[in-house]
Enzyme design. Structure first.
Site, PDB file in Angstrom:
ATOM      1  N   SER A  57     -13.201   3.886   4.299  1.00  0.00           N
ATOM      2  CA  SER A  57     -13.815   4.003   5.629  1.00  0.00           C
ATOM      3  C   SER A  57     -14.642   5.274   5.732  1.00  0.00           C
ATOM      4  O   SER A  57     -14.190   6.345   5.321  1.00  0.00           O
ATOM      5  CB  SER A  57     -12.732   4.031   6.719  1.00  0.00           C
ATOM      6  OG  SER A  57     -12.104   2.779   6.814  1.00  0.00           O
ATOM      7  N   ASP A 114       0.841  -1.191   0.000  1.00  0.00           N
ATOM      8  CA  ASP A 114       0.000   0.000   0.000  1.00  0.00           C
ATOM      9  C   ASP A 114       0.888   1.257   0.000  1.00  0.00           C
ATOM     10  O   ASP A 114       1.792   1.376   0.822  1.00  0.00           O
ATOM     11  CB  ASP A 114      -0.895  -0.023   1.255  1.00  0.00           C
ATOM     12  CG  ASP A 114      -2.009   1.010   1.183  1.00  0.00           C
ATOM     13  OD1 ASP A 114      -2.388   1.400   0.066  1.00  0.00           O
ATOM     14  OD2 ASP A 114      -2.509   1.408   2.259  1.00  0.00           O
ATOM     15  N   GLY A 118      -8.294   8.104   6.315  1.00  0.00           N
ATOM     16  CA  GLY A 118      -8.563   8.336   7.742  1.00  0.00           C
ATOM     17  C   GLY A 118     -10.037   8.632   7.982  1.00  0.00           C
ATOM     18  O   GLY A 118     -10.906   8.084   7.316  1.00  0.00           O
ATOM     19  N   THR A 157      -9.219   2.242   8.467  1.00  0.00           N
ATOM     20  CA  THR A 157      -9.692   2.845   9.716  1.00  0.00           C
ATOM     21  C   THR A 157     -10.884   2.110  10.333  1.00  0.00           C
ATOM     22  O   THR A 157     -10.871   1.781  11.521  1.00  0.00           O
ATOM     23  CB  THR A 157     -10.066   4.322   9.454  1.00  0.00           C
ATOM     24  OG1 THR A 157      -8.903   4.990   8.934  1.00  0.00           O
ATOM     25  CG2 THR A 157     -10.490   5.015  10.731  1.00  0.00           C
TER      26      THR A 157
HETATM   27 ZN   LIG Z   1      -4.576   5.213   0.230  1.00  0.00          ZN
END
Ligand SMILES: [Zn+2]
Length: 294
Positions: A226, A99, A196, A248
């Site tokens: 998320s 990632d 986030g 998240t």
């Molecule tokens: Zn990302």
């Protein structure tokens, strides 16, 4: 079975659904992912950041730090072997993806660690530089059947949603040119999501997504899944998005299960956290339509 991420995403693209790329940072989260996939006959992408294996508690600073990269390669190979072992035993497709690979060496270490995909994030560089660096790694990765995801436009942070949201949305024509020049296998696009937690309700530019889909052949990727909302994700998965990154919400569900549920033996907290993470992951698999595909 362990597979190149490209093969998993092409199947999703042909059948109009999306696969969860779940952030993992330890054996429990990897096992939760693979169990959820096997039990629900769904493909899964283990999404692992370069620093995921080196989070440490810094007693002087009094907080977790993730930038102590000295020991990462050794830990990464160790972690990669564990993922490979568990993926091989599964009877549904599993990919291991780096990632947000930030440096050339990170991508090479991921390939050495058995990853079947690398995401090369050069989204904050000028177009030509982004193309040049992705193209170089595509040549290397494709030589050993490893897939490459790149990002054009830039997905920012939910905590700065007001300023980040419109700053670097993906341009459909540029996206087509980028894919043609780099030969990447999947493209992460900026259409209104953020990493986030959001400080406000996200609004997704589905018109833009439609234009990108019409212009670009390769499967599209949505970062910052998320908190994006069930309806948005349901629609995105049927509109050309084939991979949705979720971190998240899974971690929060794991922490909540550990905190909320009572267990007689404190050591079982890990089991509760794993179950919380896994149940949350299954709910995302259902929204994205990946269950019952294999
Ligand atoms: Zn990302």
């Amino acid at each position: 079975m362990l597979m190149p991420m490209k093969d998993i995403l092409i199947h999703a693209q042909k059948n109009d659904y999306a696969v969860v790329a779940a952030n993992c940072n330890n054996e429990d989260t990897v096992r939760a992912c693979i169990e959820a996939a096997v039990e629900n006959r769904s493909p899964i992408i283990l999404n692992i950041g370069y620093g995921a294996n080196c989070m440490q508690y810094d007693h002087k600073l009094g907080k977790l730090v993730g930038d102590n990269f000295d020991d990462v390669p050794e830990l990464m190979v160790f972690f990669g072997r564990m993922c490979e072992y568990l993926a091989d035993k599964a009877d549904v497709p599993v990919a291991i993806n780096l990632d947000h690979g930030a440096e050339f060496a990170h991508a090479i270490w991921a390939i050495r660690s058995g990853y079947t995909s690398i995401m090369i994030d050069r989204s904050m560089l000028p177009f030509e530089e982004n193309v040049a660096q992705v193209k170089e790694l595509v040549k290397i990765a494709h030589a050993v059947n490893v897939s490459v995801e790149a990002e054009l436009g830039h997905v920012g942070w939910g905590s700065r949603y007001e300023t980040d949201r419109d700053a670097h949305l993906t341009d459909p024509d540029e996206a087509a040119e980028f894919v043609r020049l780099t030969g990447c296998d999947a493209l992460a696009v900026a259409i209104g999501t953020a990493h986030g937690e959001y400080n406000q309700t996200p609004y997704i530019d589905f018109e833009r997504l439609e234009k990108i889909r019409a212009a670009v052949d390769v499967p599209l990727v949505l970062h910052g899944g998320s908190g994006t909302g069930k309806e948005n994700l349901y629609k995105a998965a049927r509109s050309g998005i084939c991979k949705v990154n979720i971190g998240t919400d899974l971690y929060k569900a794991g922490a909540k299960a550990w905190n909320d549920e009572k267990c007689e033996f404190a050591g079982n907290g890990y089991i509760l956290a794993k179950r919380g993470y896994k149940n949350c992951l299954i709910s995302y698999m259902e929204i994205l339509g990946s269950c019952g595909r294999y």
